[in-house]
Structure formats: structure tokens, C-alpha cells
Scaffold this active site. Structure first.
Site, PDB file in Angstrom:
ATOM      1  N   GLU A   1       0.856  -1.189   0.000  1.00 35.97           N
ATOM      2  CA  GLU A   1       0.000   0.000   0.000  1.00 35.97           C
ATOM      3  C   GLU A   1       0.891   1.238   0.000  1.00 35.97           C
ATOM      4  O   GLU A   1       2.123   1.129   0.078  1.00 35.97           O
ATOM      5  CB  GLU A   1      -0.915  -0.005   1.230  1.00 35.97           C
ATOM      6  CG  GLU A   1      -1.879  -1.173   1.237  1.00 35.97           C
ATOM      7  CD  GLU A   1      -2.883  -1.130   2.373  1.00 35.97           C
ATOM      8  OE1 GLU A   1      -2.722  -0.322   3.288  1.00 35.97           O
ATOM      9  OE2 GLU A   1      -3.826  -1.925   2.323  1.00 35.97           O
TER      10      GLU A   1
ATOM     11  N   HIS B   1      -8.572   9.925   4.113  1.00 33.83           N
ATOM     12  CA  HIS B   1      -8.255   8.915   3.096  1.00 33.83           C
ATOM     13  C   HIS B   1      -8.572   9.504   1.741  1.00 33.83           C
ATOM     14  O   HIS B   1      -9.645  10.080   1.556  1.00 33.83           O
ATOM     15  CB  HIS B   1      -9.079   7.644   3.337  1.00 33.83           C
ATOM     16  CG  HIS B   1      -8.502   6.457   2.636  1.00 33.83           C
ATOM     17  ND1 HIS B   1      -8.536   6.330   1.269  1.00 33.83           N
ATOM     18  CD2 HIS B   1      -7.853   5.374   3.109  1.00 33.83           C
ATOM     19  CE1 HIS B   1      -7.934   5.192   0.929  1.00 33.83           C
ATOM     20  NE2 HIS B   1      -7.513   4.601   2.026  1.00 33.83           N
TER      21      HIS B   1
ATOM     22  N   ARG C   1      -0.734   9.185   2.162  1.00 36.20           N
ATOM     23  CA  ARG C   1      -2.145   9.556   1.986  1.00 36.20           C
ATOM     24  C   ARG C   1      -2.396  11.057   1.976  1.00 36.20           C
ATOM     25  O   ARG C   1      -3.241  11.543   1.233  1.00 36.20           O
ATOM     26  CB  ARG C   1      -2.970   8.950   3.108  1.00 36.20           C
ATOM     27  CG  ARG C   1      -3.114   7.484   2.921  1.00 36.20           C
ATOM     28  CD  ARG C   1      -3.937   6.851   3.987  1.00 36.20           C
ATOM     29  NE  ARG C   1      -4.022   5.436   3.663  1.00 36.20           N
ATOM     30  CZ  ARG C   1      -4.525   4.520   4.453  1.00 36.20           C
ATOM     31  NH1 ARG C   1      -4.995   4.852   5.624  1.00 36.20           N
ATOM     32  NH2 ARG C   1      -4.563   3.266   4.083  1.00 36.20           N
TER      33      ARG C   1
ATOM     34  N   HIS D   1     -10.746   9.601   7.946  1.00 40.05           N
ATOM     35  CA  HIS D   1     -10.525   8.164   8.037  1.00 40.05           C
ATOM     36  C   HIS D   1      -9.933   7.716   9.369  1.00 40.05           C
ATOM     37  O   HIS D   1     -10.329   6.700   9.919  1.00 40.05           O
ATOM     38  CB  HIS D   1      -9.593   7.761   6.894  1.00 40.05           C
ATOM     39  CG  HIS D   1      -9.372   6.292   6.763  1.00 40.05           C
ATOM     40  ND1 HIS D   1     -10.409   5.387   6.693  1.00 40.05           N
ATOM     41  CD2 HIS D   1      -8.235   5.548   6.686  1.00 40.05           C
ATOM     42  CE1 HIS D   1      -9.915   4.158   6.573  1.00 40.05           C
ATOM     43  NE2 HIS D   1      -8.602   4.234   6.587  1.00 40.05           N
TER      44      HIS D   1
ATOM     45  N   ARG E   1      -0.106   8.489   9.475  1.00 40.57           N
ATOM     46  CA  ARG E   1      -0.021   7.040   9.657  1.00 40.57           C
ATOM     47  C   ARG E   1       0.331   6.352   8.349  1.00 40.57           C
ATOM     48  O   ARG E   1      -0.271   6.620   7.305  1.00 40.57           O
ATOM     49  CB  ARG E   1      -1.370   6.525  10.138  1.00 40.57           C
ATOM     50  CG  ARG E   1      -1.493   5.021  10.158  1.00 40.57           C
ATOM     51  CD  ARG E   1      -2.889   4.627  10.552  1.00 40.57           C
ATOM     52  NE  ARG E   1      -3.832   4.882   9.490  1.00 40.57           N
ATOM     53  CZ  ARG E   1      -4.620   3.962   8.932  1.00 40.57           C
ATOM     54  NH1 ARG E   1      -4.557   2.717   9.363  1.00 40.57           N
ATOM     55  NH2 ARG E   1      -5.470   4.269   7.994  1.00 40.57           N
TER      56      ARG E   1
HETATM   57  C1  FAD Z   1     -13.136   1.525   6.352  1.00 44.12           C
HETATM   58  C2  FAD Z   1     -11.870   1.373   7.126  1.00 44.12           C
HETATM   59  C3  FAD Z   1     -10.819   0.645   6.596  1.00 44.12           C
HETATM   60  C4  FAD Z   1      -9.623   0.498   7.300  1.00 44.12           C
HETATM   61  N1  FAD Z   1      -8.623  -0.282   6.780  1.00 44.12           N
HETATM   62  C5  FAD Z   1      -7.518  -0.517   7.538  1.00 44.12           C
HETATM   63  C6  FAD Z   1      -6.527  -1.431   7.098  1.00 44.12           C
HETATM   64  O1  FAD Z   1      -6.640  -2.034   6.037  1.00 44.12           O
HETATM   65  N2  FAD Z   1      -5.448  -1.621   7.891  1.00 44.12           N
HETATM   66  C7  FAD Z   1      -5.284  -0.983   9.096  1.00 44.12           C
HETATM   67  O2  FAD Z   1      -4.279  -1.194   9.779  1.00 44.12           O
HETATM   68  N3  FAD Z   1      -6.220  -0.126   9.520  1.00 44.12           N
HETATM   69  C8  FAD Z   1      -7.329   0.110   8.791  1.00 44.12           C
HETATM   70  N4  FAD Z   1      -8.287   0.965   9.256  1.00 44.12           N
HETATM   71  C9  FAD Z   1      -8.099   1.578  10.578  1.00 44.12           C
HETATM   72  C10 FAD Z   1      -8.303   0.514  11.635  1.00 44.12           C
HETATM   73  O3  FAD Z   1      -9.364  -0.313  11.248  1.00 44.12           O
HETATM   74  C11 FAD Z   1      -8.624   1.120  12.974  1.00 44.12           C
HETATM   75  O4  FAD Z   1      -7.743   2.150  13.298  1.00 44.12           O
HETATM   76  C12 FAD Z   1      -8.534   0.073  14.060  1.00 44.12           C
HETATM   77  O5  FAD Z   1      -9.206  -1.088  13.675  1.00 44.12           O
HETATM   78  C13 FAD Z   1      -9.096   0.629  15.339  1.00 44.12           C
HETATM   79  O6  FAD Z   1      -9.314  -0.413  16.217  1.00 44.12           O
HETATM   80  P1  FAD Z   1      -9.713  -0.106  17.700  1.00 44.12           P
HETATM   81  O7  FAD Z   1      -9.851  -1.428  18.354  1.00 44.12           O
HETATM   82  O8  FAD Z   1      -8.771   0.877  18.282  1.00 44.12           O
HETATM   83  O9  FAD Z   1     -11.121   0.650  17.581  1.00 44.12           O
HETATM   84  P2  FAD Z   1     -12.475   0.186  16.867  1.00 44.12           P
HETATM   85  O10 FAD Z   1     -12.279  -1.021  16.064  1.00 44.12           O
HETATM   86  O11 FAD Z   1     -13.059   1.358  16.209  1.00 44.12           O
HETATM   87  O12 FAD Z   1     -13.393  -0.207  18.109  1.00 44.12           O
HETATM   88  C14 FAD Z   1     -13.882   0.775  18.976  1.00 44.12           C
HETATM   89  C15 FAD Z   1     -14.761   0.101  20.000  1.00 44.12           C
HETATM   90  O13 FAD Z   1     -15.045   1.012  21.050  1.00 44.12           O
HETATM   91  C16 FAD Z   1     -16.404   0.916  21.404  1.00 44.12           C
HETATM   92  N5  FAD Z   1     -16.857   2.178  21.980  1.00 44.12           N
HETATM   93  C17 FAD Z   1     -16.645   3.439  21.527  1.00 44.12           C
HETATM   94  N6  FAD Z   1     -17.256   4.342  22.334  1.00 44.12           N
HETATM   95  C18 FAD Z   1     -17.856   3.620  23.317  1.00 44.12           C
HETATM   96  C19 FAD Z   1     -18.674   3.957  24.423  1.00 44.12           C
HETATM   97  N7  FAD Z   1     -18.993   5.229  24.727  1.00 44.12           N
HETATM   98  N8  FAD Z   1     -19.135   2.961  25.207  1.00 44.12           N
HETATM   99  C20 FAD Z   1     -18.856   1.664  24.932  1.00 44.12           C
HETATM  100  N9  FAD Z   1     -18.087   1.286  23.888  1.00 44.12           N
HETATM  101  C21 FAD Z   1     -17.601   2.246  23.103  1.00 44.12           C
HETATM  102  C22 FAD Z   1     -17.092   0.594  20.099  1.00 44.12           C
HETATM  103  O14 FAD Z   1     -18.362   0.028  20.337  1.00 44.12           O
HETATM  104  C23 FAD Z   1     -16.098  -0.366  19.452  1.00 44.12           C
HETATM  105  O15 FAD Z   1     -16.349  -1.665  19.909  1.00 44.12           O
HETATM  106  C24 FAD Z   1      -9.474   1.119   8.552  1.00 44.12           C
HETATM  107  C25 FAD Z   1     -10.521   1.858   9.093  1.00 44.12           C
HETATM  108  C26 FAD Z   1     -11.719   1.982   8.391  1.00 44.12           C
HETATM  109  C27 FAD Z   1     -12.816   2.777   8.990  1.00 44.12           C
END
Ligand code: FAD
Length: 510
Positions: free
Chosen positions: A126, A240, A288, A349, A384
Site C-alpha cells: 500500500e 483517506h 495519503r 478516516h 499514519r
Molecule cells: C473503512 C476502514 C478501513 C480500514 N482499513 C484498515 C486497514 O486495512 N489496515 C489498518 O491497519 N487499519 C485500517 N483501518 C483503521 C483501523 O481499522 C482502525 O484504526 C482500528 O481497527 C481501530 O481499532 P480499535 O480497536 O482501536 O477501535 P475500533 O475497532 O473502532 O473499536 C472501537 C470500539 O469502542 C467501542 N466504543 C466506543 N465508544 C464507546 C462507548 N462510549 N461505550 C462503549 N463502547 C464504546 C465501540 O463500540 C467499538 O467496539 C481502517 C478503518 C476503516 C474505517
């Protein structure tokens, strides 16, 4: 700033207690839970279901130096370059050196990564990566497949309790030590804990066009701030370059992964001309921020609200296999990407900044940790590198869990008292209008290309809204989210005004 979002006199209906409470069931939360000592009781709280998170939507994959031609040092260099000199090098070392071991752990946990003919991990490429190092599952469904696998294992673990559809309101502290959380689920509840890990993800709902789902309202960041934990690098928002363009904004923009450009997709304007040529040595695969600005400038020049991503050089067979999600979603909207260029435009993003932590995910409050997109470890600097975020979730989620597991546990978990908030007053609030106002302001004044006067005007607007909400009784989850969004918006615009130079994803035209 108001310390708690609830008003005086509210009572908790139930008090639960766990050794560790994890807020968030994305990859950071799930992987942290699986790395905790199994003797520790753990609750994973999530605002909606496990299928509503940024993790679930991740397409491209996870970056790590796992292929024979690659080395952690090369990954380190690419990450530092993308971060435009603002990365915490120690954190990047940890990320790139320990990342391959976490990918190996995911393989052992049976995450169905795509394999090549020899049975080795397939690795894609990428933007900003000089080597093939992105492992992926079911083509472009890496996030979904990883979350599904980890969530199934976590659900079966005896020490882990899943609590879905619960809203984190505030973090409770006692003398600079985290003591539990205040949540809402059919009434207020206190969950007492020795340790809390905030894995609450991103902030995309502050913008009109974002790839982030409904849960991404910055609740965890705002709650951490109220508890006295600083945020850092909030001006660094990744836009993005290639969200799927839609005439009417959708609640979440569909992402056309960078991996499409990695497979040779080119960006063209209305006349079929490649406008990224010569803007950066890597052309369409430049970092990006550079591609997003290239597209914004082309949109201004042409007077159009989108450009095109052309991957028609590849066959229908190849595209439907390599990018089944993207191919299917575009087809649903009448675009066969093997025949027609895809209309795209920049979308919010990812948040590079967040809750300040050390290399074990620990914040300045004892027992309070943060991991994943909600955290600021310093690995991303000003921008990032693609697919480094899921790796950050894994590496620092595991490190936080190991840090917690390494602590001696003694005595029972003490139950925190219900907080004593200040008095608030009843207000007439049109919550949908306020959320819309925040989104419009942030999308106008805190977007890809920024100007001082715009940011000042935006900050004034959002501050006014925040201050008016601070004194009100917040009777619904949606109202609490709105104040959280305003709190985070103020942080973003203040940080953006404070950083006078253009660097990485923060670009000032003045
Ligand atoms: C469309 C898309 C494509 C992507 N592609 C990639 C990729 O190919 N490779 C890569 O490395 N990254 C990618 N990313 C970024 C990556 O997916 C995220 O940065 C990463 O998965 C974040 O994970 P996380 O566990 O920190 O948060 P998240 O996966 O966003 O989880 C957040 C959690 O917190 C909970 N939460 C939030 N607020 C509250 C609240 N008030 N009370 C209770 N629960 C709460 C939510 O319910 C959720 O379960 C992408 C992101 C998107 C949106």
C-alpha cells in the site's frame, strides 16, 4: 470542564466488578483481552455489536515485516518517513520489531489470512511501503475476519464477559487511580475494576464524510479528558484520499482501499489524465496526505466534487477475487470496476493523536490504559503509514495486557462511590441539529487544507456549543455523545491552530 456527564441525584442500579474492564470490542480490545492472564476476570464493553467498529471495516490488511525480502528496519524507515519526523522512534521500534510475532499469534489463533501457493502468508503493498508487507484475509475483509475470529475465542474464554449495547459515560478515579467506569444500559451502572483499558477507537462522526461507523464519536477521548488525562497530536487527522463518492453524504462513506492503487489503480480526472504524476516520486502510492491534497487541488481546478480511480486494466475475475467487498459494493451501486473508473473523493478516516500513553499503554492515571486508535503512542507521528493501525492495536493491546498481568493482585476490588456531579439545568436541545452543526463546522474549518481564519471561526462555534451543553442535564446517550463530539472538536481545532507549520496530514494554506 465538567467532570461527569450525569446530573446530581442519579442512582446506580447495579454494581459489577472485574479485575480488568476493556471498553471496546475492536481489534485493540479483543486482542488485549486474549492476552490477559486467564486468572484475571475481564469484561469487554461495547457500545453496539462487535460488527460495528472501525476494526470490522478494515479492508487492506495489517502491515508487518513477515516476507523474506523485508526487515523490521525497512518497515521502521517507511513508518518514520510517513510520520514526517514526528514519530516517537522508540514506539516505532517496538511496533515493527514485535509486530511479526503478533501476526504469528493471529495465525495460531486461526485468523484466516490469505496464503500463497506455497502456503506462506500473501503480502500486498500500500501507499508509502517500499516492500510487500500487508497481510490480508478474505481479500479485502481483513478486519471482519480478524474480529470474528478473536471475538469467538474471547466469548468462549471463561474469564471474559462480553457486555454489548452498553454506553461508557465516565471513568471513575480515586486519588489518581482508576477505580471503575460509569455506564448506561437500561439504567446507570457502576463497574468497579482494578484496571481499565480504553479501546474506544476513532472520531469520524465529527465529520460529514468519514469511513468510520456510528460509534466513532470520541467518547473515550472525552471521558479520559474529564478524568484528567491529556490528549496529544489531535490536529493530525488522516483523510483517506479515496472514499467512494456519493452525491448525498451517507452516514458512513464506503472506502476504496489503498490496496487498489497497490495493485496498479491510477487516479485520473474527467479527461482521463493522471494528475498525480510528478507530484511525488511514488505518484498514486505517495503517502495519503499528499494524495488527498493532490485530489483536493484537482477538484478545485476542475470545479468537480470528485475524481476517478481506474483499475480497469485488471480483469473481472481478478478484481472480484482480490477485492470481493469493494467489487460487490460498487456493483451494487451500478459500477463494474473492471469496466468503469470508480468516482472517489477524500474522506475523514483515522485519528493519529489520542489519549497519551507510554509504551505499555499506560496513561498518567494508575490503572488506566489506552490502546488502538483512541491512544497516542507516537507511532504514527504526523501521518499514519497504511495498515500500521491494526498492527498498533495488536502490539500495544498485548503490551497493556501483559503489563496488567504482571502486576501482583491482592485483596478484593473496592467499589467506587457514585460520583457527585455539579448541579445542571434542564435545557431544550435539538440534538440532531447540534450534531449536524459540529459535522458541518469540522468539515469546513478542520478539513484537508486548513486556514487560520477558518479554524478560529470553527473553534469559536464549537466552543460556544460545548459551553452551552456543559451546564445542561444530559438525559440521553445521544446528548452525551454530542458533548463528547464538541469536546473532541475543540481539541482538534485548538491543536490545529497551535501548529503553525504544515507537516504530514496537517496542512495549512496560510
Ligand atoms: C473503512 C476502514 C478501513 C480500514 N482499513 C484498515 C486497514 O486495512 N489496515 C489498518 O491497519 N487499519 C485500517 N483501518 C483503521 C483501523 O481499522 C482502525 O484504526 C482500528 O481497527 C481501530 O481499532 P480499535 O480497536 O482501536 O477501535 P475500533 O475497532 O473502532 O473499536 C472501537 C470500539 O469502542 C467501542 N466504543 C466506543 N465508544 C464507546 C462507548 N462510549 N461505550 C462503549 N463502547 C464504546 C465501540 O463500540 C467499538 O467496539 C481502517 C478503518 C476503516 C474505517
Amino acid at each position: 470542564m465538567r467532570r461527569y456527564l450525569v446530573e446530581r441525584g442519579v442512582k446506580a442500579e447495579e454494581t459489577l466488578s472485574f479485575d480488568t474492564v476493556i471498553i471496546g470490542s475492536g481489534i485493540a480490545g479483543l486482542y488485549a483481552a486474549l492476552n490477559l492472564d486467564k486468572r484475571l476476570s475481564c469484561a469487554i464493553l461495547t457500545k453496539e455489536g462487535v460488527d460495528i467498529s472501525n476494526s470490522w471495516l478494515a479492508q487492506g490488511g495489517i502491515a508487518a515485516a513477515v516476507s523474506p525480502g523485508d526487515k523490521p528496519q525497512f518497515h521502521f524507515e517507511d513508518t518514520i518517513t510517513a510520520g514526517a519526523g514526528l514519530c516517537n522512534e522508540k514506539a516505532v521500534r517496538v511496533l515493527v520489531d514485535e509486530g511479526p510475532q503478533d501476526i504469528a499469534s493471529l495465525v495460531k489463533l486461526n485468523v484466516p489470512f490469505d496464503l500463497d501457493e506455497d502456503g506462506d502468508l500473501q503480502t500486498g503493498r500500500e501507499g508509502g511501503h517500499r516492500r510487500n508487507r500487508i497481510v490480508h484475509a478474505h481479500g479485502d475483509a481483513t478486519g471482519r475476519e480478524t474480529v470474528k475470529t478473536l471475538a469467538a475465542i474471547a466469548s468462549a474464554r471463561e474469564n471474559i464477559t462480553f457486555i454489548q449495547n452498553v454506553f461508557l459515560i465516565d471513568i471513575l478515579t480515586d486519588d489518581n487511580r482508576a477505580s471503575g467506569v460509569l455506564v448506561y444500559q437500561d439504567g446507570y451502572r457502576i463497574i468497579a475494576a482494578r484496571n481499565i483499558i480504553m479501546c474506544t477507537g476513532g472520531i469520524g462522526q465529527l465529520y460529514i464524510h468519514s469511513t468510520n461507523p456510528s460509534i466513532a464519536t470520541g467518547d473515550g477521548l472525552a471521558a479520559a479528558m474529564r478524568a484528567g488525562v491529556p490528549l496529544a497530536n489531535m490536529e493530525f487527522i488522516q483523510f483517506h484520499p479515496t472514499g467512494l463518492y456519493c452525491k448525498e453524504p451517507e452516514s458512513r462513506s464506503f472506502l476504496i482501499s489503498e490496496a487498489v492503487r497497490g495493485e496498479g489503480g491510477i487516479l485520473i480526472n474527467d479527461n482521463g489524465e493522471r494528475f498525480m504524476l510528478g507530484q511525488h516520486p511514488m505518484n498514486e502510492l505517495a503517502p495519503r496526505d499528499i494524495v488527498a491534497r493532490g485530489i483536493m487541488r484537482e477538484m478545485v481546478r476542475s470545479g468537480k466534487d470528485h475524481v476517478f480511480l481506474d483499475i480497469t486494466k485488471e480483469s473481472k475475475e481478478f478484481l472480484s477475487l482480490r477485492f470481493p467487498t469493494i467489487y460487490g459494493e460498487c456493483l451494487k451501486r451500478g459500477i463494474d470496476i473492471s469496466e468503469t473508473p470508480i468516482p472517489v473523493c477524500p474522506v475523514q478516516h483515522y485519528l493519529m493523536g489520542g489519549i497519551v500513553t507510554d509504551l505499555n499503554g499506560m496513561t498518567k492515571i494508575t490503572g488506566l490504559y489506552a490502546c488502538g486508535e483512541a491512544a497516542y503512542t507516537g507511532v504514527h507521528g504526523a501521518n499514519r503509514l497504511a495498515s500500521n493501525s491494526m498492527l498498533e492495536c495488536l502490539v500495544f493491546g498485548r503490551r497493556a495486557a501483559q503489563h496488567i498481568s504482571g502486576q501482583a493482585v491482592s485483596g478484593s476490588i473496592s467499589l467506587p462511590a457514585f460520583p457527585e456531579p455539579e448541579k445542571t439545568e434542564e435545557c431544550e436541545i435539538d440534538v440532531l441539529r447540534l450534531k449536524k452543526l459540529i459535522r458541518e463546522t469540522m468539515s469546513r474549518d478542520g478539513w484537508v487544507i486548513r486556514r487560520k481564519a477558518d479554524m478560529e471561526a470553527g473553534l469559536k462555534e464549537i466552543n460556544r456549543l460545548k459551553e452551552s451543553l456543559e451546564t445542561c442535564t444530559l438525559k440521553s446517550k445521544s446528548l452525551m455523545e454530542t458533548l463528547n463530539m464538541a469536546t473532541v472538536g475543540v481539541q482538534i481545532l485548538t491543536a490545529a491552530l497551535g501548529r503553525r507549520e504544515s507537516v504530514g496530514a496537517h496542512y495549512r494554506e496560510d
